[in-house]
Design an enzyme around this catalytic site. Structure first.
Site, short mmCIF file in Angstrom:
data_model
loop_
_atom_site.label_atom_id
_atom_site.label_comp_id
_atom_site.label_asym_id
_atom_site.label_seq_id
_atom_site.Cartn_x
_atom_site.Cartn_y
_atom_site.Cartn_z
CB SER A 63 30.30 40.22 42.41
OG SER A 63 30.04 39.94 43.83
CE LYS A 66 32.58 37.11 45.21
NZ LYS A 66 31.38 38.41 45.18
CB SER A 126 29.20 35.53 42.71
OG SER A 126 29.79 36.79 42.79
CE LYS A 229 32.01 36.87 40.24
NZ LYS A 229 30.43 37.36 40.13
#
Length: 388
Positions: A63, A66, A126, A229
């Site tokens: 992720s 992202k 997320s 993140k």
């Protein structure tokens, strides 16, 4: 303090400046060896690498992908092509039910969701569903958005990064490196400050469901983390991109392939603590500073203020700021006219006579040609100075 001002020939001169007194030698211990497949620690202001392990090795970003999804959409907002108030129609492809065993913000097909809500779903929760919804809205299709992601990766100099989807679920052709992700994080903080502020939010409620940011360091009061993140898939392991500040210093740490969520936080915290403990970011000159004034011939003024184009930042071992010197070199005698912003020489920043970086020295104002009489007087003065 100006130490000396010496004309070494008729064409150039050197000005040495000391910022502070010299002190004892600086000792920086070796960085810790930490349990993760790869990691990197960089200084946000300079981009200098302080610690690295497999920093340029291609790994599964999960992720952390992202981050680029947010960056591409943010650039479209910045360009005025879309706004954060836009209502986004949720397609069947972006439906939360398409992601049964992964993170999502629980958007429903056929509803309209403000882009800002999708951003929070992307960053805080997320949401893989939010990723697809943003991609389709920005580019018309998920595949077209992936092309934009790869184009931006090339623009940002992410040499070992490739995207195949906007969410980071395991896929062929999806890879990045700790260093590339750190560079991307640096770009988000610098280019999109309004978007970056969302990364510090610890929870978000959508569709009656409250979810908490998985970056546990946001809640750790012993370190001032304000982003960025988390990432996890079975193929990638546990990853975390983090940014934190201490005084005027900002560091970015990226950890990839840790064994657990707690491990990625522990490794990140150790990296950040090491950087803040043993290094400083110093700014010896700002863009608005006048570094010195220099003689100009044949002009309507005799002195030209000179400085640097942009704020100067240097990463130094803690204690070396006391040893920082700068040497200003003019590669010619300056003769009017001179235009503001024109390069007139260089500034060499040194520690104990070891050059660190060289920056352009530029005129901070215009100087026009002087009158005929002024130019004639200066011509004789230059002639006499040459003889002497």
């Amino acid at each position: 303090m100006i130490r000396d001002f010496v004309y070494r020939s008729a064409l150039w001169c050197t000005l040495a400046i000391t910022f502070s007194a010299h002190s004892a030698p600086t000792i920086v211990p070796d960085p810790p060896s930490l349990p993760a497949r790869g990691y990197v620690l960089i200084d946000y202001n300079t981009g200098e690498i302080l610690v690295e392990k497999n920093a340029r090795t291609k790994l599964n970003p999960a992720s952390l992908t992202k981050l680029m999804t947010a960056y591409v959409a943010g650039q479209e907002v910045k360009a005025g092509n879309i706004t954060l108030d836009d209502e986004v129609l949720i397609s069947k492809k972006a439906w939360a039910k398409n992601f049964p065993d992964s993170s999502k913000m629980f958007i429903e097909v056929g509803t309209k969701v403000p882009l800002m809500d999708l951003y929070r779903g992307l960053i805080v929760q997320s949401g893989n569903d939010a990723s697809v919804a943003i991609a389709e809205y920005v580019a018309g299709s998920e595949s077209a958005f992936v092309n934009m992601m790869n184009s931006w990766a090339e623009t940002l100099g992410l040499e070992n990064t490739s995207y195949s989807n906007p969410h980071g679920l395991d896929s062929r052709g999806l890879y990045s490196t700790p260093l590339d992700i750190a560079k991307l994080g640096r770009a988000i903080i610098h280019d999109l400050p309004d978007i970056y502020s969302l990364y510090s939010e610890t929870s978000y409620t959508y569709n009656g469901i409250t979810q908490y940011n998985r970056n546990g360091l946001l809640r750790d009061r012993s370190i001032n983390v304000d982003g960025m993140k988390t990432g996890y898939t079975s193929g990638a392991g546990y990853s975390l991109a983090t940014s934190a500040t201490y005084g005027d210093m900002r560091l970015i740490a990226v950890v990839m392939g840790a064994k657990s969520a707690k491990s990625r936080e522990s490794v990140s915290k150790q990296l950040l603590s090491y950087g803040f403990r043993f290094f400083d970011t110093v700014s010896p000159n700002k863009a608005d500073d006048v570094v010195t004034n220099v003689k100009v011939w044949m002009g309507d003024k005799d002195q030209l203020p000179v400085g640097v184009r942009d704020d100067i930042y240097l990463t130094l071992p803690r204690g070396d700021a006391d040893k920082l010197d700068a040497e200003v070199e003019f590669d010619r005698e300056l003769v009017a006219p001179i235009t503001k912003g024109e390069k007139v020489g260089s500034v060499i920043y040194k520690v104990e006579d070891e050059p660190l970086v060289v920056k352009d020295l530029v005129a901070k104002s215009d100087i026009k040609q002087g009158s005929v009489i002024k130019r004639l007087v200066d011509w004789f003065k230059r002639l006499l100075s040459g003889w002497l």
